[in-house]
Each structure stands twice: as structure tokens, then as C-alpha cells.
Scaffold this active site. Structure first.
Site, PDB file in Angstrom:
ATOM      1  N   SER A 199       0.848  -1.197   0.000  1.00 12.15           N
ATOM      2  CA  SER A 199       0.000   0.000   0.000  1.00 12.15           C
ATOM      3  C   SER A 199       0.878   1.239   0.000  1.00 12.15           C
ATOM      4  O   SER A 199       1.808   1.349   0.798  1.00 12.15           O
ATOM      5  CB  SER A 199      -0.915   0.003   1.225  1.00 12.15           C
ATOM      6  N   HIS A 201       0.399   4.415   0.894  1.00  6.64           N
ATOM      7  CA  HIS A 201       0.404   5.394   1.983  1.00  6.64           C
ATOM      8  C   HIS A 201       1.193   4.931   3.199  1.00  6.64           C
ATOM      9  O   HIS A 201       1.403   5.711   4.137  1.00  6.64           O
ATOM     10  CB  HIS A 201      -1.033   5.774   2.382  1.00  6.64           C
ATOM     11  N   CYS A 325     -10.273  -1.485  21.397  1.00  9.19           N
ATOM     12  CA  CYS A 325     -11.273  -0.683  22.106  1.00  9.19           C
ATOM     13  C   CYS A 325     -11.501   0.667  21.445  1.00  9.19           C
ATOM     14  O   CYS A 325     -12.569   1.249  21.574  1.00  9.19           O
ATOM     15  CB  CYS A 325     -10.839  -0.461  23.552  1.00  9.19           C
TER      16      CYS A 325
END
Length: 412
Positions: A199, A201, A325
Site C-alpha cells: 500500500s 500510503h 477498544c
């Protein structure tokens, strides 16, 4: 207060040289690369040059590079595309318990539709045993997918050894190399991979563009149908500016790789040494030496990663927590659970990932700021902090091994 970005594993800023290479393809060379006239051929030339740069970075042939919209799409095409093209041979896929969700969720999608999946375990450092791969392969196995390095804990897997096992058994091998390409040497021939995802980025290129290496002779069914672009492997008018940016990022990564690795290792090791020395009940996660040069990941007991993250953000530091979370889940990271940490300990995870623009002074400032944050949060925590550090998962010897490995071989 100066702001310090230490979350380069999540994304990196686009380099100025990359942006400069992209800009002409928005307004000056804006043609459709499938067009035969001069405008289209200007755009096609940009795509072809980018393909050469990406191939050179990977030790591949230009025709083995398929441009995609992201590393996630590349992972999806590798798994689903091989599943479709190999369905007459079998339906068994082998992967690991610590893969990125781009692989795990795709595997689960295939499993619901009749594929058989084997999820291999890892050791306490996050390493996959090549012998486990060998034992898991059956006559119905069509693909093994093991990530090159883990995005949370930074452990670099023995990909070449696993690839050799797959070659012996005649099974195709895919690796998600989104975290490694542009940061460590990646040669698809030496790694024995048939497919590899990346990828832009993640190594100072633009968002919204990635690539899948497909070894010559390997057939991958397309996920997107239409005009037959990318040699029939991914239809869609090419994202020319994005592809040009990916190509330039690949060229610069190859040029600067040695410097960037050395720079990252210096900062990573300073951060890890400082945190582990100054914060009681902290522990390195991932392999002590066989890890990404820019990844400093650790857990701190008795407090949650999100609390540390928010307090660090208030002090001007951008880092991430390995816990899920932050996305609204009460479950801790599947990676930390897979390496044997308890739910309680896993919730106290932090990942600091450095980049080419960071400095040693910034690392030293982080080391100065972080211990008081931990002390403040522990004072507010209802969990007793009286338990010894050996109460971490594993034995005291395992904890020492992590520290000793880090101290003795910081540059590996």
C-alpha cells in the site's frame, strides 16, 4: 507546544517529491491511459514508469504488478482470486491468527462460503513456525497467506522459509507486506512468494492506491469486471495520479532504504530502552530483534492503552493502542491474545512507530513525558499495582529474554 507524529505504521505523510510527481497528471497529462491519442499515451507513460519503479523495488517484472485501490483490495484479490481460480484443485487455505483484518475477514468470508480454513498459532514473540505450515498443508490446500511483518507488534516472519515449504508442496504462497515494503528489503524471488500485497500510503505515497505482485504464470481471478484493464486482472480506468505517486514513492524508498532503516532503528531502540527502563511493569511486545525498524510496541500493566493514548495526545504525541477498544469493541487485540497475553494486560498496549521526519530529541521528549503519565493513571486506577512484574504472562525468564535480546542486538 510542538506536535510529534509517532504513528507511521497507521499512515505516513506524502513526500513532497511524490506530490510533485503526481500534480501534472491532474491537469496537464490528464488523459485516459486506455486512449490511443497523445493525451492517453502521456497518461499511459506515467503508469508504465510507475509499474517499473514498483517492480524494481520488489525485484519483480513490471508485468507482475497489478495496481489496486489499496493493500486491503490486494489482500482480497489474492485470497478470493486464488480461491476462484483454484476451485477445481481444492478449497483449503492456511493463514495465521495474527493477520491483518484485511486477510482475516476475507478468510472468514470464504469460510462461510465453503472454504476450509486453518489458522496457525504463533509463539510468544508472534513468530509462525514453518513446520506448522508444513504439517497443515493437505492435498486440498490451494493457498498459504502469512503476513511479512505484523502491524501491531512489528515481528518479521520467516517468509522465505515458509515460502520454501510451499514450493516443496506445490502450494501458492501470499504475503501481506503492507508494513514492510519501503521499510526493509523486500525481494519477491528471495522470499519465495507467489503473491504479495502493498500500500502506497504506508511508505510516503498517497492514500487510495496499492498493488498486488502476482508471479508470472499464476492465475488470479479478477474481483472487478469491465474493460479488462491491468491485463484483465482488475478492470477500472486507472487512478493515474495515485499510481504515479506510488511509483515515485517506490523509487524514493529504494534510494533511501539504508538511511531510513538506520535512522528508524536508532529512534526505535532509544524509545524502547527508555520506556522499559523508566516504566515499571512494562514489557516489549513482539520479537526483540526480528522486528520492523520503526516499530516500538509494548504493554503497560494496570492501565488501559486508550487512557495513555489520550494523555499522550494532550502532550502533543500521536501514537496508537494495539487494543481494538478504540473502534468501540470491548475485546483487546487479537494479536496480543494470540501471543499469550491476558485480556487485562492486552488492554494496556501502546504502539509507537517512528518515521523519516522524527528526531532523537523527540524520542527523548517522549521518554520524559511518558512515565509521569503512567504514574498519574496508575494512581487513579482501581486495580492494585502491588503485584510483581513477573505476573506478566509467561515467566520471569521470558521477560528477561526480551530485554536481553533487545540490549544485545538492537540493530537487527
Amino acid at each position: 507546544m510542538s506536535l510529534v507524529y509517532l504513528d507511521h505504521a497507521a499512515t505516513t505523510p506524502t513526500r513532497a517529491e511524490v506530490l510533485a510527481a503526481m500534480l501534472p497528471y491532474f491537469q496537464e497529462r490528464w488523459g485516459n491511459p486506455s486512449s490511443l491519442h497523445f493525451s492517453g499515451q502521456e497518461a499511459r507513460a506515467g503508469v508504465d514508469l510507475a509499474r517499473q519503479h514498483v517492480a524494481a523495488l520488489l525485484g519483480a517484472l513490471p508485468e507482475e504488478i497489478v495496481f489496486t485501490s489499496s493493500g486491503t483490495e490486494a489482500d482480497n484479490q489474492a485470497l478470493i482470486g486464488i480461491c476462484l481460480s483454484q476451485e477445481k484443485k481444492g478449497n483449503h487455505i492456511i493463514t495465521t491468527k495474527i493477520e491483518h483484518h484485511a486477510v482475516l475477514h476475507t478468510a472468514q468470508f470464504l469460510e462461510k462460503r465453503g472454504s476450509q480454513l486453518t489458522y496457525l498459532p504463533v509463539d510468544s514473540h508472534g513468530l509462525v513456525d514453518p513446520d506448522d505450515v508444513r504439517q497443515a498443508i493437505t492435498d486440498r490446500t490451494i493457498l498459504v497467506s502469512v503476513m511479512h511483518a505484523n502491524n501491531e507488534i512489528g515481528t518479521i516472519e520467516p517468509i522465505a522459509e515458509i515460502g520454501a515449504v510451499c514450493r516443496e508442496r506445490g502450494v501458492l504462497f501470499h504475503s501481506d507486506a503492507v508494513q514492510t515494503v519501503g521499510h526493509v528489503p523486500v525481494n519477491v524471488r528471495e522470499l519465495n512468494v507467489d503473491l504479495l500485497s502493498l500500500s502506497a500510503h504506508k511508505f510516503y505515497g498517497p492514500k487510495g492506491v496499492g498493488a498486488l505482485f502476482v508471479r508470472k504464470g499464476v492465475r488470479v481471478a479478477p474481483l472487478i469486471y469491465g474493460g479488462g484493464h491491468e491485463r484483465g486482472r482488475r478492470s477500472s480506468t486507472e487512478n493515474v495520479p495515485g499510481i504515479v505517486g506510488l511509483g515515485e514513492a517506490a523509487r524514493l524508498a529504494a534510494q533511501d532504504l539504508d538511511w531510513e532503516m538506520a535512522h528508524s532503528v536508532e529512534l526505535r531502540d532509544a524509545l524502547l530502552a527508555g520506556v522499559l527502563k523508566s516504566v515499571p511493569d512494562s514489557m516489549l511486545t513482539g520479537h526483540p530483534t526480528q522486528r520492523l525498524p520503526n516499530n516500538a510496541s509494548f504493554v503497560v500493566r494496570y492501565i488501559e492503552g486508550e487512557s495513555m493514548l489520550l494523555n499522550l495526545d494532550f502532550e502533543g504525541f500521536a501514537v496508537s493502542s494495539g487494543s481494538a477498544c478504540t473502534s468501540g469493541s470491548l475485546e483487546p487485540s487479537h494479536v496480543l491474545l494470540a501471543i499469550g497475553l491476558s485480556h487485562e494486560v492486552s488492554h494496556g498496549s501502546i504502539r509507537v512507530s517512528v518515521g523519516r521526519g522524527n528526531t532523537l530529541a523527540e524520542a527523548e521528549r517522549f521518554i520524559a513525558v511518558f512515565p509521569p503519565i503512567v504514574a498519574k493513571l496508575r494512581a487513579m486506577s482501581p486495580i492494585s499495582a502491588a503485584r510483581p512484574s513477573s505476573d506478566f504472562e509467561g515467566t520471569e525468564e521470558a521477560h528477561e529474554e526480551l530485554h536481553e535480546g533487545h540490549d544485545h542486538e538492537p540493530g537487527d
